[in-house]
Design a protein around this motif. Structure first.
Motif, PDB file in Angstrom:
ATOM      1  N   LEU A 125       0.822  -1.205   0.000  1.00  0.00           N
ATOM      2  CA  LEU A 125       0.000   0.000   0.000  1.00  0.00           C
ATOM      3  C   LEU A 125       0.858   1.257   0.000  1.00  0.00           C
ATOM      4  CD1 LEU A 125      -2.980   1.046   0.190  1.00  0.00           C
ATOM      5  CD2 LEU A 125      -2.518   1.370   2.618  1.00  0.00           C
ATOM      6  N   VAL A 126       1.855   1.333   0.878  1.00  0.00           N
ATOM      7  CA  VAL A 126       2.665   2.556   0.925  1.00  0.00           C
ATOM      8  C   VAL A 126       3.610   2.640  -0.263  1.00  0.00           C
ATOM      9  CG1 VAL A 126       2.492   2.762   3.430  1.00  0.00           C
ATOM     10  CG2 VAL A 126       4.403   1.504   2.443  1.00  0.00           C
ATOM     11  N   THR A 127       4.057   1.490  -0.780  1.00  0.00           N
ATOM     12  CA  THR A 127       4.952   1.506  -1.940  1.00  0.00           C
ATOM     13  C   THR A 127       4.237   2.019  -3.178  1.00  0.00           C
ATOM     14  OG1 THR A 127       6.255  -0.349  -1.068  1.00  0.00           O
ATOM     15  CG2 THR A 127       6.436   0.098  -3.411  1.00  0.00           C
ATOM     16  N   GLN A 128       3.039   1.510  -3.432  1.00  0.00           N
ATOM     17  CA  GLN A 128       2.302   1.902  -4.635  1.00  0.00           C
ATOM     18  C   GLN A 128       1.790   3.330  -4.569  1.00  0.00           C
ATOM     19  OE1 GLN A 128      -0.722  -0.870  -5.963  1.00  0.00           O
ATOM     20  NE2 GLN A 128       0.496  -2.644  -5.349  1.00  0.00           N
ATOM     21  N   ASN A 129       1.689   3.894  -3.375  1.00  0.00           N
ATOM     22  CA  ASN A 129       1.109   5.231  -3.227  1.00  0.00           C
ATOM     23  C   ASN A 129       2.078   6.232  -2.602  1.00  0.00           C
ATOM     24  OD1 ASN A 129      -1.942   4.706  -3.884  1.00  0.00           O
ATOM     25  ND2 ASN A 129      -1.332   3.030  -2.527  1.00  0.00           N
ATOM     26  N   PHE A 130       3.373   5.962  -2.743  1.00  0.00           N
ATOM     27  CA  PHE A 130       4.375   6.797  -2.076  1.00  0.00           C
ATOM     28  C   PHE A 130       4.179   8.278  -2.401  1.00  0.00           C
ATOM     29  CE2 PHE A 130       8.266   8.707  -0.849  1.00  0.00           C
ATOM     30  CZ  PHE A 130       8.887   7.874   0.069  1.00  0.00           C
ATOM     31  N   GLY A 136       6.775   9.890   5.899  1.00  0.00           N
ATOM     32  CA  GLY A 136       6.682   9.623   7.319  1.00  0.00           C
ATOM     33  C   GLY A 136       5.382   8.963   7.718  1.00  0.00           C
ATOM     34  N   VAL A 137       4.478   8.766   6.758  1.00  0.00           N
ATOM     35  CA  VAL A 137       3.196   8.122   7.033  1.00  0.00           C
ATOM     36  C   VAL A 137       3.427   6.672   7.428  1.00  0.00           C
ATOM     37  CG1 VAL A 137       2.791   7.342   4.660  1.00  0.00           C
ATOM     38  CG2 VAL A 137       0.837   7.791   6.166  1.00  0.00           C
ATOM     39  N   VAL A 138       2.540   6.130   8.280  1.00  0.00           N
ATOM     40  CA  VAL A 138       2.609   4.725   8.661  1.00  0.00           C
ATOM     41  C   VAL A 138       1.274   4.063   8.350  1.00  0.00           C
ATOM     42  CG1 VAL A 138       1.932   5.213  11.062  1.00  0.00           C
ATOM     43  CG2 VAL A 138       3.119   3.076  10.503  1.00  0.00           C
ATOM     44  N   CYS A 139       1.337   2.835   7.866  1.00  0.00           N
ATOM     45  CA  CYS A 139       0.145   2.031   7.606  1.00  0.00           C
ATOM     46  C   CYS A 139       0.207   0.809   8.519  1.00  0.00           C
ATOM     47  CB  CYS A 139       0.086   1.609   6.135  1.00  0.00           C
ATOM     48  SG  CYS A 139      -1.344   0.573   5.725  1.00  0.00           S
ATOM     49  N   VAL A 140      -0.868   0.583   9.280  1.00  0.00           N
ATOM     50  CA  VAL A 140      -0.936  -0.510  10.244  1.00  0.00           C
ATOM     51  C   VAL A 140      -2.106  -1.422   9.880  1.00  0.00           C
ATOM     52  CG1 VAL A 140      -1.190  -1.108  12.693  1.00  0.00           C
ATOM     53  CG2 VAL A 140      -0.045   1.024  12.040  1.00  0.00           C
ATOM     54  N   ALA A 141      -1.913  -2.731  10.034  1.00  0.00           N
ATOM     55  CA  ALA A 141      -2.992  -3.694   9.781  1.00  0.00           C
ATOM     56  C   ALA A 141      -3.075  -4.670  10.942  1.00  0.00           C
ATOM     57  CB  ALA A 141      -2.760  -4.444   8.474  1.00  0.00           C
ATOM     58  N   PRO A 231      14.470  11.848  -8.980  1.00  0.00           N
ATOM     59  CA  PRO A 231      15.587  12.798  -9.072  1.00  0.00           C
ATOM     60  C   PRO A 231      16.049  13.325  -7.720  1.00  0.00           C
ATOM     61  CG  PRO A 231      14.019  13.214 -10.824  1.00  0.00           C
ATOM     62  CD  PRO A 231      13.415  12.148  -9.957  1.00  0.00           C
ATOM     63  N   LYS A 232      17.323  13.047  -7.411  1.00  0.00           N
ATOM     64  CA  LYS A 232      18.035  13.559  -6.245  1.00  0.00           C
ATOM     65  C   LYS A 232      17.632  12.924  -4.910  1.00  0.00           C
ATOM     66  CE  LYS A 232      18.932  18.109  -8.273  1.00  0.00           C
ATOM     67  NZ  LYS A 232      18.826  19.571  -8.093  1.00  0.00           N
ATOM     68  N   VAL A 233      16.729  11.952  -4.897  1.00  0.00           N
ATOM     69  CA  VAL A 233      16.325  11.367  -3.626  1.00  0.00           C
ATOM     70  C   VAL A 233      15.853   9.932  -3.822  1.00  0.00           C
ATOM     71  CG1 VAL A 233      13.904  12.107  -3.738  1.00  0.00           C
ATOM     72  CG2 VAL A 233      15.014  11.827  -1.509  1.00  0.00           C
ATOM     73  N   TYR A 234      16.063   9.110  -2.793  1.00  0.00           N
ATOM     74  CA  TYR A 234      15.564   7.737  -2.778  1.00  0.00           C
ATOM     75  C   TYR A 234      14.352   7.658  -1.855  1.00  0.00           C
ATOM     76  CZ  TYR A 234      19.834   6.216  -5.107  1.00  0.00           C
ATOM     77  OH  TYR A 234      20.848   6.046  -6.016  1.00  0.00           O
ATOM     78  N   ASN A 235      13.289   7.082  -2.369  1.00  0.00           N
ATOM     79  CA  ASN A 235      12.090   6.850  -1.583  1.00  0.00           C
ATOM     80  C   ASN A 235      12.204   5.473  -0.924  1.00  0.00           C
ATOM     81  OD1 ASN A 235      11.011   9.276  -2.499  1.00  0.00           O
ATOM     82  ND2 ASN A 235      10.023   8.304  -4.247  1.00  0.00           N
ATOM     83  N   ILE A 236      12.098   5.430   0.387  1.00  0.00           N
ATOM     84  CA  ILE A 236      12.294   4.187   1.136  1.00  0.00           C
ATOM     85  C   ILE A 236      10.987   3.781   1.799  1.00  0.00           C
ATOM     86  CG2 ILE A 236      13.610   3.043   2.955  1.00  0.00           C
ATOM     87  CD1 ILE A 236      15.722   5.266   2.614  1.00  0.00           C
ATOM     88  N   CYS A 237      10.637   2.510   1.628  1.00  0.00           N
ATOM     89  CA  CYS A 237       9.495   1.925   2.328  1.00  0.00           C
ATOM     90  C   CYS A 237      10.022   0.839   3.255  1.00  0.00           C
ATOM     91  CB  CYS A 237       8.484   1.336   1.351  1.00  0.00           C
ATOM     92  SG  CYS A 237       7.702   2.561   0.281  1.00  0.00           S
TER      93      CYS A 237
END
Length: 371
Positions: A125-130, A136-141, A231-237
């Motif tokens: 969920l967070v990867t597909q909608n980064f 800094g958002v958190v998804c809990v299940a 560009p210029k940044v890595y998105n980390i999940c």
């Protein structure tokens, strides 16, 4: 980051009241519109689709995340879930968002939360909608039935397990492989500090390299970090699963606490999550500014491997020769650094149930056996 709805600060108290009412009405209309946009070409992946409950550290945080949540998707092609987004009512069903937010001191991580009673994968969920979500958002299940792990492992996580994924960003690619170690360290430290704060016996949770958490020789948690580049940044999940109340399939934190003293209170998922982000935010700041070297000694105090002897099997299976090596620490790239009985240096790499080892510059494949 742009959100579909922006709430402008009111100029007066009267305007504030009117603005709040109008914003709430507009937000409910927006959410109803977004949640009803089901397309006949899409098949639902689970009966009734997905329910996401939105919470925030502040009312503004909650409204911003709710507005973004109306555009979320999960799945691809003809297999796309229908997502219904609602505001947290404070009823406390499932995950107690109010208790979590009250314990949260972090300002960058965890202040926006998506909660679902049942979800295929918080990480997906967070990867597909980064790009649609605040960093800094958190998804809990509560229940996760397509959880992700290393080497594309997939499993179902039972109730009682703390399962969450959150987002972050980093500019230095050289630090990416070390991120999972910072997360592991933050969780072990968070559990220790939480036990101390609540007057509980300390749980000696240890790190099993590269990304597992162990208690009394049994696995109680695991970490997965994935990244993509813009560009210029890595998105980390980052995804984490931690056995809190579920004693199967191995053991859990509260079972260990009850063994030590059955009369003491147990740990709650909400408190552990808040404690984790409170600790992670501090360690992440140090890691970003000073590198992993500033955390290395603390990390070694929390892992299982210092001085551990490992048997590496050299050559083809039918002709292998065993070599005993002793783990010394980590290499600058984050792999295991070991020294053989003959004084040779080894760099051990994870690869499923095998490791790839670099012996004094020559790359060879080895199996490893822990003694």
């Amino acid at each position: 980051m742009r959100f579909p709805v922006r709430l402008s600060p009111p100029a007066t108290a009267a305007a504030a009241t009117a603005g709040a009412v109008l914003a709430a009405v507009a937000l409910r209309r927006y959410l109803r519109t977004r949640s009803s946009m089901a397309t006949s070409a899409h098949r639902r992946g689970s009966a009734g689709g997905i329910t996401l409950v939105v919470s925030g550290k502040s009312t503004e945080d909650q409204h911003h995340l709710a507005a973004a949540g109306g555009a979320l998707v999960l799945g691809e092609g003809d297999y796309v879930e229908d997502i219904t987004v609602s505001l947290d009512s404070g009823a406390g069903a499932g995950f107690d968002a109010g208790a979590y937010m009250a314990a949260l001191r972090a300002s960058r991580f965890g202040r926006w939360m998506l909660w679902s009673p049942r979800l295929a994968s918080t990480h997906d969920l967070v990867t597909q909608n980064f790009a649609k979500l605040p960093v800094g958002v958190v998804c809990v299940a509560d229940v996760q039935f397509k959880g992700r792990g290393r080497s594309k492992n997939v499993w179902e996580s039972p109730p009682g397990c703390l399962m969450f994924s959150f987002t972050s960003q980093m500019e230095d690619a050289r630090k990416l492989p070390l991120m999972q170690y910072v997360v592991c360290l933050a969780m072990t430290e968070a559990i220790k500090e939480l036990c101390c704060a609540k007057g509980l016996s300390e749980l000696d949770v240890k790190i099993k390299w590269p990304n597992d958490l162990y208690l009394k020789g049994l696995k109680v948690g695991g970490i997965l970090c994935t990244s993509s580049y813009q560009p210029k940044v890595y998105n980390i999940c980052t995804g984490i699963g931690l056995n809190v109340d579920n004693e199967e399939p191995t053991t859990c934190l509260n079972a260990a606490l009850k063994e030590m003293n059955a009369n003491l209170p147990t740990l709650k998922r909400e408190d552990i999550l808040a404690s984790f982000f409170n600790k992670f935010e501090v360690l992440f700041e140090i890691f970003t500014n000073e590198g992993f070297q500033a955390l290395e000694e603390q990390y070694y105090n929390s892992w299982l491997h210092s001085g551990q002897k490992v048997v590496v099997q050299d050559g083809p299976e039918a002709q292998h020769a065993d070599s005993v090596v002793t783990i010394q620490g980590l290499t600058p790239a984050g792999y295991l650094y070991a020294i053989g009985e003959d004084g040779k240096s080894y760099e051990l790499h994870p690869d499923g149930n095998r490791v790839s080892a670099k012996e004094d510059g020559n790359v060879v494949l080895h199996e490893y056996i822990h003694r």
